[in-house]
Design a protein around this motif. Structure first.
Motif, PDB file in Angstrom:
ATOM      1  N   VAL A   1      54.151   5.443  14.967  1.00 27.69           N
ATOM      2  CA  VAL A   1      53.735   4.724  16.171  1.00 27.69           C
ATOM      3  C   VAL A   1      54.821   3.705  16.501  1.00 27.69           C
ATOM      4  O   VAL A   1      55.258   2.939  15.637  1.00 27.69           O
ATOM      5  N   LYS A   2      55.253   3.702  17.762  1.00 28.69           N
ATOM      6  CA  LYS A   2      56.249   2.727  18.226  1.00 28.69           C
ATOM      7  C   LYS A   2      55.811   2.231  19.595  1.00 28.69           C
ATOM      8  O   LYS A   2      55.567   3.025  20.499  1.00 28.69           O
ATOM      9  N   GLY A   3      55.675   0.928  19.705  1.00 33.05           N
ATOM     10  CA  GLY A   3      55.242   0.353  20.975  1.00 33.05           C
ATOM     11  C   GLY A   3      53.853   0.788  21.376  1.00 33.05           C
ATOM     12  O   GLY A   3      53.532   0.841  22.567  1.00 33.05           O
ATOM     13  N   GLY A   4      53.053   1.135  20.405  1.00 35.47           N
ATOM     14  CA  GLY A   4      51.690   1.572  20.681  1.00 35.47           C
ATOM     15  C   GLY A   4      51.578   3.039  21.031  1.00 35.47           C
ATOM     16  O   GLY A   4      50.482   3.515  21.338  1.00 35.47           O
ATOM     17  N   ASN A   5      52.692   3.791  20.966  1.00 31.89           N
ATOM     18  CA  ASN A   5      52.681   5.202  21.338  1.00 31.89           C
ATOM     19  C   ASN A   5      53.039   6.099  20.155  1.00 31.89           C
ATOM     20  O   ASN A   5      53.649   5.666  19.173  1.00 31.89           O
ATOM     21  N   ILE A   6      52.654   7.368  20.274  1.00 34.28           N
ATOM     22  CA  ILE A   6      52.834   8.342  19.208  1.00 34.28           C
ATOM     23  C   ILE A   6      54.162   9.082  19.382  1.00 34.28           C
ATOM     24  O   ILE A   6      54.468   9.592  20.466  1.00 34.28           O
ATOM     25  N   TYR A   7      54.922   9.138  18.285  1.00 32.69           N
ATOM     26  CA  TYR A   7      56.183   9.865  18.244  1.00 32.69           C
ATOM     27  C   TYR A   7      56.197  10.777  17.016  1.00 32.69           C
ATOM     28  O   TYR A   7      55.474  10.539  16.037  1.00 32.69           O
ATOM     29  N   ALA A   8      57.063  11.789  17.075  1.00 33.49           N
ATOM     30  CA  ALA A   8      57.362  12.611  15.903  1.00 33.49           C
ATOM     31  C   ALA A   8      58.865  12.832  15.862  1.00 33.49           C
ATOM     32  O   ALA A   8      59.490  13.136  16.890  1.00 33.49           O
TER      33      ALA A   8
ATOM     34  N   ASP B   1      67.101  17.132  12.237  1.00 35.10           N
ATOM     35  CA  ASP B   1      68.162  16.666  13.133  1.00 35.10           C
ATOM     36  C   ASP B   1      67.881  15.311  13.790  1.00 35.10           C
ATOM     37  O   ASP B   1      68.616  14.880  14.680  1.00 35.10           O
ATOM     38  N   ASN B   2      66.783  14.638  13.355  1.00 33.16           N
ATOM     39  CA  ASN B   2      66.423  13.310  13.868  1.00 33.16           C
ATOM     40  C   ASN B   2      66.033  13.299  15.342  1.00 33.16           C
ATOM     41  O   ASN B   2      65.923  12.231  15.954  1.00 33.16           O
ATOM     42  N   SER B   3      65.842  14.459  15.948  1.00 38.21           N
ATOM     43  CA  SER B   3      65.375  14.483  17.336  1.00 38.21           C
ATOM     44  C   SER B   3      63.927  14.001  17.394  1.00 38.21           C
ATOM     45  O   SER B   3      63.155  14.192  16.458  1.00 38.21           O
ATOM     46  N   GLU B   4      63.566  13.344  18.507  1.00 38.31           N
ATOM     47  CA  GLU B   4      62.242  12.740  18.635  1.00 38.31           C
ATOM     48  C   GLU B   4      61.444  13.379  19.758  1.00 38.31           C
ATOM     49  O   GLU B   4      62.001  13.803  20.780  1.00 38.31           O
ATOM     50  N   ILE B   5      60.147  13.411  19.536  1.00 42.56           N
ATOM     51  CA  ILE B   5      59.200  13.794  20.586  1.00 42.56           C
ATOM     52  C   ILE B   5      58.323  12.574  20.858  1.00 42.56           C
ATOM     53  O   ILE B   5      57.739  12.009  19.928  1.00 42.56           O
ATOM     54  N   GLN B   6      58.234  12.147  22.122  1.00 43.46           N
ATOM     55  CA  GLN B   6      57.306  11.091  22.497  1.00 43.46           C
ATOM     56  C   GLN B   6      56.106  11.741  23.159  1.00 43.46           C
ATOM     57  O   GLN B   6      56.209  12.346  24.221  1.00 43.46           O
ATOM     58  N   PHE B   7      54.959  11.613  22.503  1.00 45.61           N
ATOM     59  CA  PHE B   7      53.755  12.292  22.992  1.00 45.61           C
ATOM     60  C   PHE B   7      52.987  11.472  24.028  1.00 45.61           C
ATOM     61  O   PHE B   7      52.305  12.045  24.882  1.00 45.61           O
TER      62      PHE B   7
ATOM     63  N   PHE C   1      47.950  16.620  19.416  1.00 44.08           N
ATOM     64  CA  PHE C   1      49.335  16.687  19.873  1.00 44.08           C
ATOM     65  C   PHE C   1      50.008  17.893  19.232  1.00 44.08           C
ATOM     66  O   PHE C   1      49.951  18.079  18.013  1.00 44.08           O
ATOM     67  N   SER C   2      50.627  18.716  20.063  1.00 46.20           N
ATOM     68  CA  SER C   2      51.258  19.952  19.606  1.00 46.20           C
ATOM     69  C   SER C   2      52.758  19.758  19.445  1.00 46.20           C
ATOM     70  O   SER C   2      53.440  19.310  20.385  1.00 46.20           O
ATOM     71  N   ILE C   3      53.276  20.100  18.281  1.00 45.68           N
ATOM     72  CA  ILE C   3      54.715  20.024  18.040  1.00 45.68           C
ATOM     73  C   ILE C   3      55.446  21.074  18.880  1.00 45.68           C
ATOM     74  O   ILE C   3      56.523  20.818  19.438  1.00 45.68           O
ATOM     75  N   ALA C   4      54.855  22.261  19.003  1.00 46.41           N
ATOM     76  CA  ALA C   4      55.529  23.371  19.682  1.00 46.41           C
ATOM     77  C   ALA C   4      55.783  23.082  21.155  1.00 46.41           C
ATOM     78  O   ALA C   4      56.909  23.236  21.650  1.00 46.41           O
ATOM     79  N   ASP C   5      54.756  22.674  21.888  1.00 47.36           N
ATOM     80  CA  ASP C   5      54.947  22.467  23.329  1.00 47.36           C
ATOM     81  C   ASP C   5      54.877  20.987  23.733  1.00 47.36           C
ATOM     82  O   ASP C   5      54.822  20.666  24.917  1.00 47.36           O
ATOM     83  N   LYS C   6      54.839  20.097  22.746  1.00 50.01           N
ATOM     84  CA  LYS C   6      54.887  18.639  22.987  1.00 50.01           C
ATOM     85  C   LYS C   6      53.728  18.162  23.867  1.00 50.01           C
ATOM     86  O   LYS C   6      53.846  17.177  24.607  1.00 50.01           O
ATOM     87  N   SER C   7      52.610  18.856  23.757  1.00 51.30           N
ATOM     88  CA  SER C   7      51.483  18.554  24.643  1.00 51.30           C
ATOM     89  C   SER C   7      50.520  17.553  24.011  1.00 51.30           C
ATOM     90  O   SER C   7      50.489  17.340  22.800  1.00 51.30           O
ATOM     91  N   LYS C   8      49.723  16.970  24.887  1.00 52.01           N
ATOM     92  CA  LYS C   8      48.672  16.039  24.506  1.00 52.01           C
ATOM     93  C   LYS C   8      47.359  16.593  25.032  1.00 52.01           C
ATOM     94  O   LYS C   8      47.263  16.949  26.208  1.00 52.01           O
ATOM     95  N   LEU C   9      46.341  16.679  24.153  1.00 60.73           N
ATOM     96  CA  LEU C   9      45.067  17.284  24.533  1.00 60.73           C
ATOM     97  C   LEU C   9      43.925  16.396  24.051  1.00 60.73           C
ATOM     98  O   LEU C   9      43.853  16.035  22.875  1.00 60.73           O
ATOM     99  N   LYS C  10      43.041  16.029  24.974  1.00 62.72           N
ATOM    100  CA  LYS C  10      41.897  15.190  24.619  1.00 62.72           C
ATOM    101  C   LYS C  10      40.862  16.024  23.876  1.00 62.72           C
ATOM    102  O   LYS C  10      40.592  17.166  24.231  1.00 62.72           O
ATOM    103  N   VAL C  11      40.260  15.425  22.838  1.00 60.92           N
ATOM    104  CA  VAL C  11      39.217  16.093  22.065  1.00 60.92           C
ATOM    105  C   VAL C  11      37.859  15.753  22.673  1.00 60.92           C
ATOM    106  O   VAL C  11      37.449  14.584  22.698  1.00 60.92           O
TER     107      VAL C  11
END
Length: 767
Positions: free
Chosen positions: A196-203, A208-214, A284-294
């Motif tokens: 969590v950075k700045g209140g948001n979810i990252y992976a 390769d240290n690449s980031e996904i901001q969800f 949150f999906s790693i493959a398509d970087k999506s966000k889905l409400k439960v």
């Protein structure tokens, strides 16, 4: 005599005494009203008796210390002169013998240490036998010794490592329902790190240290968090959090040594009606970087639940949800691909679901859940199919499953304890059983009459069964788990020394409750020197908290109730309606109704007691209790002054709005309605009749001290007489030794109409 006529007669008796006369003779007995000199003598006798009881070598149970083989164990036993003897048991051979001579071993250890080791102060904390059983390694204080049992030659030894085994713990650890997410940022395949950075979810990719901001809508005020991974590392589960700060409560330490000012203290404390932090679940999906409400619900109660992933698949997981107000419990399935939810278990009730006693055990390989619920009116076990939601009843009948010890997945058996199953017994007696998932082959591991407690050897081939009744000495036996046969009796407490003191063992007493049908169970303690021609005031030890039942069921002749009785009282304890461990209907009496406290049942029980035993004077009834019992004892004088005449109330939760949220909303419900105020002791302070003593510890962090102080304030404003004892520095307590002394003095003054010893003048009995 009818209830109404009995009450009128009681009022007549009181009127005669108040008018300056004496208590009338009733049923061939006259009231016990001792002189001051007799009371002083009685206090002296009670102190001597208490001291004598403490010196008696009574052993109610043993703690087995199993050796690494799981076939042998040792245990300590208290004997005369405060000495402990030690015994060695071979379960496989069925033999038991003294591990060593205590005095010889103490002398041998003393020789090594070069200083005396009295036998009555020699205590062993660890002990291991050699395979030939001719040498032992034992630990005394913090030192290990190796000793030869032939000649008791001992020498210091190096520390011995051993695997600790607690025979009393359940075989399977129970994960707390609200332990929350694991918060492990590294994915199971170790390829991604979530954070969590700045209140948001990252992976971040480990490769390769690449980031996904969800997410982008999180911030410091409403952050995302509570991260967990799917087993296949392809999805994250996390929550959008709307925090609520827990409000503090305060108290003052008035008498801290070395200070001249009181110290203000505070701690976080949720009270009924306070807001909870809410958690909105997302995928949150790693493959398509999506966000889905439960689903479409926030979690607004208790916090983040544990997640249970379906075996062999990362598509589905389940979590548990208790709705605030405790009237709905669900096991909810989540489809990771769609975010849609499905209720596998959905239990609803018009009263309450006892959240702390919900039991679920997930069997992922067979997609089943073992679930314990009261939905059929009694607490029983069900087998739930996760895929279909189908529920099969495993245990059934008018009895209560109390606790699950373990679930044997291979044999498809449940090991549990229960009460009320064995006919002709106290329905609260615990027995231990096993049963198949199909509800067949129910086996009682403890068929003997009594209240049982068992512990297993590490390999569970043997178990130790300790059973007794409140007035029947305990037996401790070693049994074979496979055959259920008794291998040997380890202990059977001899009561001769106890009975020689003149003690009267407690009596179990049963009377009908308010419905005229239900049995209400309690116990009676009488003075050792009770005069059959006298009648004695009755004092009730009350705790009507709905979370359990409280009347002792195992042998416990020596306790505070027995000690108070020696001053010239008949002391009783009763489990009225509204307490637990009976039917759901019995328990439901407490719902929105804590002020009831089972009083209608308690009063009928004591009236039945007086009808059978004229020595029980129910025109002079006192009551005392602590915590919820403090609320109950004060409530007795507010709501039933026609029956109760004197009460001692310690650290009472006198208003359920002031006490802890989780306990009070469980029974009084949510939202906080007018019934909270209507049942408050504070609101009803003007109704006080009789004699009341309040005790409170100024540093109580369980029930805020202000609960008692607000009650005192209301009593003062209504010009009521009462006593108040504040114990500086004390926490959630009955006042400790000083408070218990003041309690006894209070009942002597108000029920025996006599003055206790003047301790400031060191007034003592004449020998």
């Amino acid at each position: 005599m009818s209830c109404k006529r009995l009450q009128l007669f009681s009022l007549l008796i009181i009127a005669v005494f108040t008018a300056g006369g004496s208590y009338a003779q009733q049923g061939g007995v006259t009231p016990y009203l001792p002189s001051h000199a007799q009371v002083v003598q009685t206090y002296g006798n009670v102190n001597k008796l208490d001291s004598a009881w403490k010196k008696l070598p009574l052993n109610y149970s043993i703690r087995p210390n199993w050796q690494t083989s799981s076939k042998q164990f040792w245990y300590g036993k208290r004997v005369a002169d405060n000495q402990s003897d030690y015994y060695f048991v071979d379960a496989e051979k069925g033999t038991k013998h003294k591990a060593f001579d205590t005095k010889k071993m103490a002398d041998a250890i003393a020789a090594v240490l070069g200083k005396p080791v009295p036998a009555n102060k020699f205590r062993v904390t660890q002990l291991f036998y050699d395979t030939d059983e001719k040498q032992v390694k034992l630990k005394y204080n913090d030192t290990w010794f190796k000793c030869n049992l032939d000649d008791y030659h001992c020498e210091k030894s190096t520390d011995t490592t051993f695997k600790s085994y607690d025979p009393t713990r359940p075989l399977q650890r129970r994960r707390y329902r609200w332990e929350g997410a694991l918060n492990d940022s590294l994915s199971p395949d170790k390829q991604w790190a979530a954070f969590v950075k700045g209140g948001n979810i990252y992976a971040k990719s480990v490769k390769d240290n690449s980031e996904i901001q969800f997410t982008t809508d999180g911030n410091a005020d409403k952050p995302y968090g509570e991260i967990s991974w799917s087993p296949d590392s392809k999805h994250l589960v996390a929550y959008h959090i709307d925090p609520r700060k827990i409000k503090p409560v305060y108290y003052v330490l008035s008498s801290v040594p070395g200070t001249t000012r009181g110290q203000l203290k505070s701690h976080e404390y949720d009270q009924p009606g306070d807001e909870f932090t809410t958690y909105e679940p997302f995928l949150f999906s790693i493959a398509d970087k999506s966000k889905l409400k439960v689903g479409d619900e926030k979690l607004d109660f208790f916090g983040v639940p544990a997640l249970h992933w379906r075996d062999g698949s990362s598509r589905y997981f389940t979590y548990e949800k208790v709705d605030r107000g405790h009237q709905r419990f669900r096991v909810i399935e989540v489809d990771v691909q769609t975010g849609k939810t499905r209720n596998i278990i959905d239990e609803k009730t018009n009263t309450f679901i006892y959240e702390q006693r919900i039991y679920t055990r997930y069997l992922p390989k067979t997609h089943e859940i073992i679930w314990v619920t009261e939905k059929d009116g009694w607490r029983h076990t069900y087998l739930v199919n996760e895929l279909t939601g189908n529920q099969k009843l495993i245990t059934k009948g008018n009895w209560v499953v109390r606790d699950i010890d373990s679930v044997d997945i291979k044999k498809r058996e449940i090991w549990f304890n229960a009460s009320g199953k064995n006919e002709g017994e106290d329905p609260y007696f615990l027995h231990y059983y096993r049963i198949g998932f199909d509800g067949k082959n129910l086996v009682d591991l403890t068929p003997e009459k009594g209240n049982h407690s068992i512990s297993f050897s590490p390999d569970r081939k043997y178990y130790i069964d300790t059973y007794s009744e409140v007035n029947i000495a305990p037996r401790v036996v070693l049994k074979n788990t496979a055959t259920l046969k008794t291998i040997t009796e380890l202990e059977h407490q001899d009561l001769n020394d106890l009975l020689a003191t003149g003690i009267k063992l407690p009596e179990v007493f049963v009377a009908k409750g308010r419905d005229g049908k239900t049995d209400i169970w309690g116990v009676i303690y009488r003075p050792a020197n009770m005069d059959a021609t006298k009648s004695y005031p009755v004092i009730e030890n009350i705790y009507a908290g709905p979370q359990d039942s409280f009347v002792p069921k195992s042998f416990s002749a020596i306790n505070e109730m027995q000690s108070i009785a020696q001053l010239g009282f008949i002391v009783v304890q009763i489990d009225g309606m509204g307490t637990a461990n009976r039917s759901k209907a019995f328990h439901d009496v407490c719902w929105h109704n804590l002020a009831d406290a089972g009083f209608p049942d308690r009063i009928l029980w004591m009236q039945a007691l007086a009808a059978k035993y004229p020595q029980a004077d129910i025109t002079r009834v006192g009551v005392y209790g602590t915590s919820a019992g403090g609320q109950n004892s004060a409530g007795a004088l507010l709501f039933h002054p026609e029956f109760y005449k004197a009460a001692v109330s310690a650290c009472g939760c006198h208003d359920n709005r002031i006490d802890k949220q989780w306990w009070n909303e469980q029974w009084m419900g949510y939202p906080v309605g007018p019934h909270y105020e209507q049942q408050s002791n504070i609101t009803n302070a003007a109704k006080l009749q009789g004699s009341l003593m309040l005790i409170v510890g100024e540093a109580d962090t369980n029930v805020p001290p202000e609960s008692t102080y607000r009650f005192a304030d209301a009593l003062i404003k209504n010009n009521k007489d009462f006593d108040l004892l504040t114990v500086p520095g004390a926490g959630h307590t009955d006042g400790g030794p000083y408070g218990r002394q003041k309690k006894r003095d209070f009942f002597v003054r108000h029920l025996l109409k006599a003055e206790p010893p003047a301790r400031n003048y060191q007034e003592v009995a004449v020998e």
